[in-house]
Enzyme design. Structure first.
Site, PDB file in Angstrom:
ATOM      1  N   GLU A 127      -1.865   6.039  -1.270  1.00 60.92           N
ATOM      2  CA  GLU A 127      -3.191   5.837  -1.872  1.00 60.92           C
ATOM      3  C   GLU A 127      -3.071   4.793  -2.973  1.00 60.92           C
ATOM      4  OE1 GLU A 127      -4.655   9.653  -3.152  1.00 60.92           O
ATOM      5  OE2 GLU A 127      -4.672  10.431  -1.089  1.00 60.92           O
ATOM      6  N   GLY A 340      16.364 -27.939   3.057  1.00 66.40           N
ATOM      7  CA  GLY A 340      14.922 -28.077   2.788  1.00 66.40           C
ATOM      8  C   GLY A 340      14.075 -27.702   3.989  1.00 66.40           C
ATOM      9  N   GLU A 363       7.598   2.454   3.947  1.00 69.35           N
ATOM     10  CA  GLU A 363       8.269   3.697   4.368  1.00 69.35           C
ATOM     11  C   GLU A 363       9.338   4.099   3.338  1.00 69.35           C
ATOM     12  OE1 GLU A 363       8.475   4.467   8.443  1.00 69.35           O
ATOM     13  OE2 GLU A 363       6.994   2.940   8.941  1.00 69.35           O
TER      14      GLU A 363
HETATM   15  C1  FAD Z   1       2.589  -4.197   4.710  1.00 70.65           C
HETATM   16  C2  FAD Z   1       2.577  -2.755   4.286  1.00 70.65           C
HETATM   17  C3  FAD Z   1       2.264  -1.774   5.216  1.00 70.65           C
HETATM   18  C4  FAD Z   1       2.235  -0.426   4.844  1.00 70.65           C
HETATM   19  N1  FAD Z   1       1.864   0.521   5.765  1.00 70.65           N
HETATM   20  C5  FAD Z   1       1.655   1.799   5.356  1.00 70.65           C
HETATM   21  C6  FAD Z   1       1.110   2.775   6.246  1.00 70.65           C
HETATM   22  O1  FAD Z   1       0.874   2.500   7.428  1.00 70.65           O
HETATM   23  N2  FAD Z   1       0.866   4.015   5.769  1.00 70.65           N
HETATM   24  C7  FAD Z   1       1.117   4.372   4.482  1.00 70.65           C
HETATM   25  O2  FAD Z   1       0.857   5.514   4.113  1.00 70.65           O
HETATM   26  N3  FAD Z   1       1.643   3.470   3.607  1.00 70.65           N
HETATM   27  C8  FAD Z   1       1.901   2.205   4.006  1.00 70.65           C
HETATM   28  N4  FAD Z   1       2.418   1.275   3.118  1.00 70.65           N
HETATM   29  C9  FAD Z   1       2.647   1.662   1.736  1.00 70.65           C
HETATM   30  C10 FAD Z   1       4.096   1.711   1.320  1.00 70.65           C
HETATM   31  O3  FAD Z   1       4.766   2.767   1.951  1.00 70.65           O
HETATM   32  C11 FAD Z   1       4.134   1.768  -0.209  1.00 70.65           C
HETATM   33  O4  FAD Z   1       3.753   0.474  -0.650  1.00 70.65           O
HETATM   34  C12 FAD Z   1       5.469   2.178  -0.763  1.00 70.65           C
HETATM   35  O5  FAD Z   1       5.736   3.519  -0.470  1.00 70.65           O
HETATM   36  C13 FAD Z   1       5.570   1.980  -2.275  1.00 70.65           C
HETATM   37  O6  FAD Z   1       4.461   2.489  -2.939  1.00 70.65           O
HETATM   38  P1  FAD Z   1       3.670   1.544  -3.993  1.00 70.65           P
HETATM   39  O7  FAD Z   1       3.413   0.253  -3.340  1.00 70.65           O
HETATM   40  O8  FAD Z   1       2.529   2.300  -4.530  1.00 70.65           O
HETATM   41  O9  FAD Z   1       4.738   1.283  -5.130  1.00 70.65           O
HETATM   42  P2  FAD Z   1       5.088   2.242  -6.463  1.00 70.65           P
HETATM   43  O10 FAD Z   1       5.320   3.603  -5.985  1.00 70.65           O
HETATM   44  O11 FAD Z   1       3.965   1.999  -7.422  1.00 70.65           O
HETATM   45  O12 FAD Z   1       6.387   1.573  -6.933  1.00 70.65           O
HETATM   46  C14 FAD Z   1       6.448   0.398  -7.758  1.00 70.65           C
HETATM   47  C15 FAD Z   1       7.920   0.158  -8.093  1.00 70.65           C
HETATM   48  O13 FAD Z   1       8.421   1.264  -8.858  1.00 70.65           O
HETATM   49  C16 FAD Z   1       9.566   1.826  -8.226  1.00 70.65           C
HETATM   50  N5  FAD Z   1       9.568   3.274  -8.474  1.00 70.65           N
HETATM   51  C17 FAD Z   1       8.557   4.168  -8.271  1.00 70.65           C
HETATM   52  N6  FAD Z   1       8.952   5.399  -8.611  1.00 70.65           N
HETATM   53  C18 FAD Z   1      10.247   5.308  -9.015  1.00 70.65           C
HETATM   54  C19 FAD Z   1      11.226   6.247  -9.495  1.00 70.65           C
HETATM   55  N7  FAD Z   1      10.974   7.554  -9.594  1.00 70.65           N
HETATM   56  N8  FAD Z   1      12.441   5.765  -9.810  1.00 70.65           N
HETATM   57  C20 FAD Z   1      12.739   4.445  -9.690  1.00 70.65           C
HETATM   58  N9  FAD Z   1      11.870   3.517  -9.258  1.00 70.65           N
HETATM   59  C21 FAD Z   1      10.634   3.939  -8.923  1.00 70.65           C
HETATM   60  C22 FAD Z   1       9.383   1.477  -6.748  1.00 70.65           C
HETATM   61  O14 FAD Z   1      10.615   1.525  -6.043  1.00 70.65           O
HETATM   62  C23 FAD Z   1       8.821   0.071  -6.853  1.00 70.65           C
HETATM   63  O15 FAD Z   1       9.860  -0.839  -7.094  1.00 70.65           O
HETATM   64  C24 FAD Z   1       2.522  -0.072   3.497  1.00 70.65           C
HETATM   65  C25 FAD Z   1       2.873  -1.069   2.585  1.00 70.65           C
HETATM   66  C26 FAD Z   1       2.897  -2.387   2.955  1.00 70.65           C
HETATM   67  C27 FAD Z   1       3.248  -3.439   1.927  1.00 70.65           C
END
Ligand code: FAD
Length: 380
Positions: A127, A340, A363
């Protein structure tokens, strides 16, 4: 090195490579540019059974092993990682969760249509404010007696525009964290589902990614997957399968990049000789190939464990962590070897470089994989 694949596994892999060489690779640049996978390709792959690769035959699938599917996925992702992730999410997450946790009615109702490609799956966990911290999701499913009422917004939903079925994780006990999450099969024909605009991505542009909002969506009572309040455990369990898929997506991209780097290093001349004569280039190629094989070994180990019914989060996360970092490294080196020209769209390595990046993000990020691995290491 065939990684102990059987003759049948290798046949499937070869068929996928032939399809990729003829029907995908020559157009992959155009898929990327137009940010779309053509409907004819989806139909063609559906006819080959690729949308029900590991779905049991009794539900209309090919009933194949994960190991076999991973060989195929690698070949398809080497040609177009954007198209490959569509199949991976559909098979490894959506079909898999219904196969694993669905009632007999849900399996009969959805798996045949999904296996034929008539209903493509989309997996909705993330979300806008709940990414790595899945337990903080706020989409709600309220028990209304004869149905569930679903409300909330999911972010980054792969396959949303193609979806015939959404697998949605929602809170059935909003006051709880992970213990309050349940999972539902939501038919895309349900009233109240709204799709956002396609996200403009850095890579894997042939895949569809967008927000999906559920407003007062009525979900039949028996569309609950598994047990009430067991959604978090199910999401984590199925993500193991998805992570093996992403490992092979990364392996496919990296193999394609290494192939281009090998080719280019033999034809590009500087100082009156092919650059492949320089040890600096040779050593890059050696490191790329070594890491690629290591990733394959970890990937096939995790896939084999799944086929043996011994899926383990540690091994799935190790495979995904290593393969995704490897793919970024290999693609970066492939660009370097192209000099390049590697930065110019005319050369495929530019696309691989962009496509590889996401494998460390979705994932579960690389940090999330490390959390899984270290938690398992420290649990005793
Ligand atoms: C092209 C694409 C397709 C996707 N498809 C799907 C899909 O089909 N279904 C679905 O449900 N999701 C999907 N996702 C979502 C994806 O799984 C999430 O983007 C991912 O899980 C990370 O969540 P976030 O982007 O909110 O990052 P955040 O959770 O906000 O993380 C931001 C940063 O903080 C780090 N971080 C967070 N918590 C911690 C912690 N406790 N300790 C250390 N570091 C931490 C993370 O590793 C990251 O570097 C997709 C994403 C993309 C980009």
């Amino acid at each position: 090195m065939q990684f102990n694949l059987s003759d049948e596994d290798l046949e499937f892999k070869q068929m996928a490579r032939d399809l990729a060489d003829k029907r995908i690779y020559p157009h992959a640049e155009s898929f990327d540019e137009h940010e779309k996978t053509p409907a004819e390709l989806i139909k063609e792959c559906a006819e080959l059974g690729y949308f029900g690769f590991t779905v049991p035959e009794e539900y209309g699938g090919l009933g194949q092993k994960t190991v076999t599917f991973m060989g195929v996925l690698e070949e398809l992702c080497a040609a177009s990682a954007g198209f490959g992730i569509m199949l991976s999410v559909h098979n490894s997450l959506c079909c898999e969760i219904i196969k694993e946790f669905g009632s007999e009615d849900l399996k009969t109702k959805y798996l045949p249509a999904m296996a034929s490609g008539e209903k493509i799956g989309a997996y909705c966990v993330t979300e806008p404010n709940a990414g790595t911290d899945v337990a903080s999701l706020t989409t709600s499913a309220v028990d209304k007696g004869d149905h569930w009422l679903l409300n909330g917004t999911k972010a980054f939903v792969t396959n949303a525009v193609y979806a015939g079925v959404f697998i949605v994780f929602a809170k059935t006990r909003p006051e709880e964290d992970r213990r309050g999450i349940s999972c539902f099969v939501v038919d895309a024909t349900s009233k109240g589902i709204m799709l956002g605009k396609p996200e403009k991505k850095c890579g894997i542009k042939a895949s569809d990614t967008r927000e999906v909002t559920f407003v007062d969506v009525k979900v039949p009572k028996d569309h609950l997957l598994g047990e009430l309040q067991d959604g978090f455990r199910m999401a984590v369990s199925i993500l193991n399968s998805g992570r093996i898929g992403v490992s092979f997506q990364a392996i496919g991209i990296a193999q394609a990049a290494l192939n281009e780097a090998l080719k280019y290093s033999k034809i590009r001349k500087q100082f009156n000789q092919p650059i492949a004569n320089f040890q600096a280039i040779q050593f890059k190629l050696a490191d790329m190939a070594t890491r690629l094989d290591a990733a394959r070994l970890l990937g096939y180990r995790a896939a084999q464990m799944k086929d043996d019914g011994k899926t383990s989060p540690r091994e799935a996360s190790m495979a995904k962590l290593f393969a995704s970092q490897m793919a970024n490294y290999v693609c970066d080196q492939a660009v370097q070897i192209h000099g390049g020209y590697g930065y110019i769209k005319e050369y495929a390595v530019e696309r691989y470089f962009r496509d590889a990046r996401v494998t460390e993000l979705y994932e579960g990020t690389s940090e999330a994989q490390r959390m899984v691995i270290s938690r398992d290491l420290l649990k005793d």
